[in-house]
Design an enzyme around this catalytic site. Structure first.
Site: not given
Ligand code: NAD
Ligand code: WQD
Length: 340
Positions: A31, A124, A149, A153
């Site tokens: 990381d 995602s 973003y 994905k």
């Molecule tokens: P996060 O930012 O908490 O974790 C990502 C980690 O990757 C961090 O610790 C960051 O320091 C590290 N990182 C970023 N770029 C790097 C690089 N080039 N080299 C080494 N380390 C690097 O995010 P998260 O919420 O834990 O998400 C993890 C994965 O899940 C991501 O790929 C994200 O796109 C995906 N994802 C997250 C969500 C969500 O809502 N949190 C939803 C769908 C998909």
């Molecule tokens: C959830 C709901 C907002 C904040 C995001 C990324 C998506 C994926 C998941 C990574 C929505 C509402 C939010 C606020 C609100 N991530 N909201 N007030 O939009 O489903 O998705 O996270 O892959 O790519 O876009 O999640 O938590 O932002 O929103 O009313 O202050 O809450 O409108 O309906 P979202 P979110």
């Protein structure tokens, strides 16, 4: 299994490391700490009562990455490392494509050169756009992404499919997360956003803490029962447990597998506010404001393929997610602060 975890210090990665250690796996985490702290890995090891190896490096540093991968025989890689802020990706597309797409190519290139071809990937539900059928199955067509973003994905999934066609000795699990929320029930690790959170649950817990005056609910006139958007929130510990199942599958079964990881239940923003009140006793001040550009209206998963093929099912409900998310925030008002 010996597993390399990229992005293991982050939100989902840290919870997954705890469950992988509990399951008896041996872990090496890489990381660059661009969105996390070393402290989270200290807490992971404390929670699991086991140690892991850590290398602070970026996936953009191909030589360093190859060095770590070639130093041991890895059975599989779980790839979390990416930038994930949708709005920021619109402002910084080159940084997002470079980090998320080039970083993934570097990783797969290094894996190939070291003979490790088993990969679990963080995708995602954003790949579906506004779903045309609900619940969303994995066969639902992917959509034009709404942000750089989202494109990263879609592109990385496509790269994995193309690599699989060229060399079927690769095994992939593409995990499409719905909306991960909550925290480890200990309250020692959790989501630690930089600055003002964009996502619903961390914003809610910060309002409850008094950091913001109220929650802005984005849009109250959607075509849903209460007018607010509907999502499939999933407890991060359930999500972590799915990775344990997925990595064990790619370690022993050949193929490219895609799984939706959600609960199968949709909740509106107003239902989340009500659940937060029920779980914590805190009445959140909120106001319904304009819609947020680019928001999907209704998305929830059909997670039955993961249940059938991985033997995994989410067991934690929205009250658990609210309680555990609040417990983490309350115990750590300034987020993940390094121990002195
Ligand atoms: P996060 O930012 O908490 O974790 C990502 C980690 O990757 C961090 O610790 C960051 O320091 C590290 N990182 C970023 N770029 C790097 C690089 N080039 N080299 C080494 N380390 C690097 O995010 P998260 O919420 O834990 O998400 C993890 C994965 O899940 C991501 O790929 C994200 O796109 C995906 N994802 C997250 C969500 C969500 O809502 N949190 C939803 C769908 C998909
Ligand atoms: C959830 C709901 C907002 C904040 C995001 C990324 C998506 C994926 C998941 C990574 C929505 C509402 C939010 C606020 C609100 N991530 N909201 N007030 O939009 O489903 O998705 O996270 O892959 O790519 O876009 O999640 O938590 O932002 O929103 O009313 O202050 O809450 O409108 O309906 P979202 P979110």
């Amino acid at each position: 299994m010996r597993i390399l975890v990229t992005g293991g210090a982050g939100y989902i990665g840290s919870h997954t490391c705890v469950e992988l250690l509990h399951a008896g796996h041996e872990l090496v985490v890489v990381d660059d700490l661009s969105n996390s702290k070393r402290e989270s890995l200290r807490r992971v090891q404390q929670l699991a009562g086991k140690t892991l190896e850590f290398h602070e490096l970026s996936l953009l540093d191909r030589d360093a990455l190859t060095g770590v991968l070639s130093a041991a025989d890895f059975d599989a890689v779980i790839h979390f490392a990416a930038f994930k802020a949708v709005g920021e990706s619109v402002a910084k597309p080159l940084e997002y494509y470079q980090n998320n797409v080039t970083g993934t190519i570097n990783l797969m290139d290094a894996m190939r050169s070291c003979g490790c071809k088993n990969l679990v990937y963080s995708s995602s539900c954003t790949v579906y756009g506004e779903p045309q059928q609900r619940p969303v199955t994995e066969d639902h067509p992917v959509a034009q992404a709404e942000s750089p973003y989202g494109w990263t994905k879609l592109m990385t999934e496509q790269i994995m499919r193309d690599v699989y066609v060229s060399d079927p000795s690769w095994n992939f699990a593409l995990l499409r997360y719905f909306n991960p929320v909550g925290a480890h029930p200990s309250g020692d690790i959790g989501e630690d956003p930089n600055g003002i959170p964009n996502n619903l649950m961390p914003f809610i817990t910060q309002v409850a803490l008094g950091k913001h005056e109220k929650l802005n609910v984005f849009g109250g006139d959607y075509d849903t029962p209460d007018g607010t958007c509907i999502r499939d929130y999933i407890h991060v510990v359930d999500l972590a447990l799915a990775h344990v199942k997925a990595v064990e599958k790619v370690g022993k079964e050949e193929g490219i597998f895609t799984y939706n990881l959600g609960t199968g239940t949709g909740s509106s923003v107003l239902q989340v506010i009500a659940a937060f009140r029920e779980a914590t006793g805190i009445d959140l001040p909120y106001e319904i404001v304009d819609r947020r550009a680019g928001d999907v209206i209704v998305a929830y998963a059909d997670p039955s393929r993961a249940e059938r093929e991985l033997g995994w099912k989410a067991t934690r409900n929205l009250l658990d997610m609210c309680r555990d998310g609040w417990n983490w925030q309350h115990k750590n008002p300034e987020g993940m602060v390094e121990a002195v």
